[in-house]
Design an enzyme around this catalytic site. Sequence first.
Site, PDB file in Angstrom:
ATOM      1  N   TYR A 138      -6.307 -31.231 -10.188  1.00 16.83           N
ATOM      2  CA  TYR A 138      -7.677 -31.729 -10.227  1.00 16.83           C
ATOM      3  C   TYR A 138      -8.473 -31.049  -9.110  1.00 16.83           C
ATOM      4  O   TYR A 138      -8.023 -30.992  -7.958  1.00 16.83           O
ATOM      5  CB  TYR A 138      -7.667 -33.244 -10.065  1.00 16.83           C
TER       6      TYR A 138
ATOM      7  N   LYS B 239      -8.854 -43.795 -14.423  1.00 15.82           N
ATOM      8  CA  LYS B 239      -8.562 -43.172 -15.701  1.00 15.82           C
ATOM      9  C   LYS B 239      -7.826 -44.159 -16.624  1.00 15.82           C
ATOM     10  O   LYS B 239      -8.356 -45.188 -16.965  1.00 15.82           O
ATOM     11  CB  LYS B 239      -7.802 -41.875 -15.461  1.00 15.82           C
TER      12      LYS B 239
ATOM     13  N   ASP C 281       1.033 -36.851  -8.364  1.00 16.73           N
ATOM     14  CA  ASP C 281      -0.156 -37.442  -8.976  1.00 16.73           C
ATOM     15  C   ASP C 281       0.196 -37.748 -10.429  1.00 16.73           C
ATOM     16  O   ASP C 281       0.358 -36.842 -11.255  1.00 16.73           O
ATOM     17  CB  ASP C 281      -1.336 -36.465  -8.873  1.00 16.73           C
TER      18      ASP C 281
ATOM     19  N   ARG D 197     -10.793 -56.792   3.905  1.00 21.89           N
ATOM     20  CA  ARG D 197     -10.345 -55.397   4.001  1.00 21.89           C
ATOM     21  C   ARG D 197      -8.822 -55.361   4.154  1.00 21.89           C
ATOM     22  O   ARG D 197      -8.136 -54.538   3.583  1.00 21.89           O
ATOM     23  CB  ARG D 197     -11.027 -54.674   5.176  1.00 21.89           C
TER      24      ARG D 197
HETATM   25  N1  PLP Z   1      -6.180 -37.046  -9.745  1.00 22.27           N
HETATM   26  C1  PLP Z   1      -6.513 -36.625 -10.966  1.00 22.27           C
HETATM   27  C2  PLP Z   1      -5.479 -35.996 -11.846  1.00 22.27           C
HETATM   28  C3  PLP Z   1      -7.826 -36.774 -11.424  1.00 22.27           C
HETATM   29  O1  PLP Z   1      -8.142 -36.336 -12.658  1.00 22.27           O
HETATM   30  C4  PLP Z   1      -8.794 -37.359 -10.573  1.00 22.27           C
HETATM   31  C5  PLP Z   1     -10.202 -37.520 -11.015  1.00 22.27           C
HETATM   32  O2  PLP Z   1     -10.593 -36.974 -12.017  1.00 22.27           O
HETATM   33  C6  PLP Z   1      -8.402 -37.771  -9.295  1.00 22.27           C
HETATM   34  C7  PLP Z   1      -7.087 -37.620  -8.917  1.00 22.27           C
HETATM   35  C8  PLP Z   1      -9.395 -38.382  -8.337  1.00 22.27           C
HETATM   36  O3  PLP Z   1      -9.637 -39.709  -8.688  1.00 22.27           O
HETATM   37  P1  PLP Z   1     -11.011 -40.470  -8.445  1.00 22.27           P
HETATM   38  O4  PLP Z   1     -12.061 -39.774  -9.253  1.00 22.27           O
HETATM   39  O5  PLP Z   1     -10.713 -41.863  -8.887  1.00 22.27           O
HETATM   40  O6  PLP Z   1     -11.295 -40.385  -6.987  1.00 22.27           O
END
Ligand code: PLP
Length: 413
Positions: free
Chosen positions: A118, A216, A191, A61
């Site tokens: 998101y 992604k 992000d 961890r």
């Molecule tokens: N940020 C964006 C722009 C996303 O599209 C997503 C998920 O679709 C996330 C964060 C969250 O990521 P995760 O699904 O890996 O937890």
Amino acid sequence: MSASQDRASSQGFSTRAIHVGSEPDPATGAVIPPIYATSTYAQDGVGGLRTGLGVGYEYSRSGNPTRTALESALAAVESAGGEPTRAMAFASGLAAEDAVIRTLTRPGDHVVLPGDAYGGTYRLFAKVAEPWGVQFDTAPTDDLDAVARAVVPGRTRFVWVETPTNPLLGISDIAAVAAVAHDAGALLVVDNTFATPYLQNPLELGADVVVHSTTKYVGGHSDVVGGALVVRAPGAAGAATDPHTGEPLADRLAWHQNAMGAVAGPFDAFLTLRGLKTLAVRMDRHSDNAAAVAAFLDEHPAVSQVLYPGLPDHPGHEVAAAQMRRFGGMVSFRLRRGRYAALKTCASTSVFTLAESLGGIESLIEHPGDMTHGSVAGTALEVPDDLVRLSVGLEDEADLLADLDRALAAASA
Ligand code: PLP
């Protein structure tokens, strides 16, 4: 800055992505870092950690060599203009976001969220952080006056920006929002999931924390869930500090990563690192295909609006052209005939698979209002019901266009 980070900082993106953290295994010569599927590590006497890989490990961890390989590569590609960076790999993008919230906020603190993001990010703030006393306001982060009005000097710990946004492909000027946030004593968190470190480097533009859902494009093959944070390393010029303790932010985030424990496991770290090595070639092809898809949709009579920052009439086109290398692989569009036509389009493709998520080699189609962004219905982040989102993959352009043409015809019948 270590000698290897210094050397790497002068190398090109793909050279860094392929080599940093992937030095041949000292024991066997394996050119790819192995999956260290172990929870613990033998010690030579109490506290005698073995340092054959440069650093000692005691418990997975806290640290695992496969995860270290991924974190080193992520730190090398998410550039801060030559300043050293530190990356941390998490079990998901939302786990990485959660670490940011818990590190930077206390009850009574305030944050500014974008008016488009998101849905899961919004849900994390509204349904998890807010009940614990962290207040937030939303503001369109492409409107600097609105951001300036939303920050509360002394109480706003950070402004959150997603650019391009999911799913409306909005663009915010990272350097300009950073200036507004910093003026108010707040940090800027970006992000960078849609753009990836290949297309955009927010730390170079003044951001303090970069968040990735590595699920992604970084992973890139729809076979692993993960997340990452990247910040300037302690001692680097412009490195942020924890507003509550004054300690280097990188150290505080790393502390929370271990204390909360939502780390990337070694198998996941291995897959994510494998994806990262080909990120640049994939993003170029994603961008080529998405540009062709956006141009095709822009001319299509069934489509009322195409949302793609590469189109010259997109309101964020100039900012995107200045802060991104290319415009990426995500395209959204709206149907003249409304929700029914959007749902019918999503149900009528065969090369585009109807599915959530994005950023993989295969093309995906979805209806954000009923799928990825269902959790923001009725909030400031609600999306139009005639909206369709495409994650444009790496298939042949002609097949993608023919598939969309057939689906739009079916939706118009
Ligand atoms: N940020 C964006 C722009 C996303 O599209 C997503 C998920 O679709 C996330 C964060 C969250 O990521 P995760 O699904 O890996 O937890």
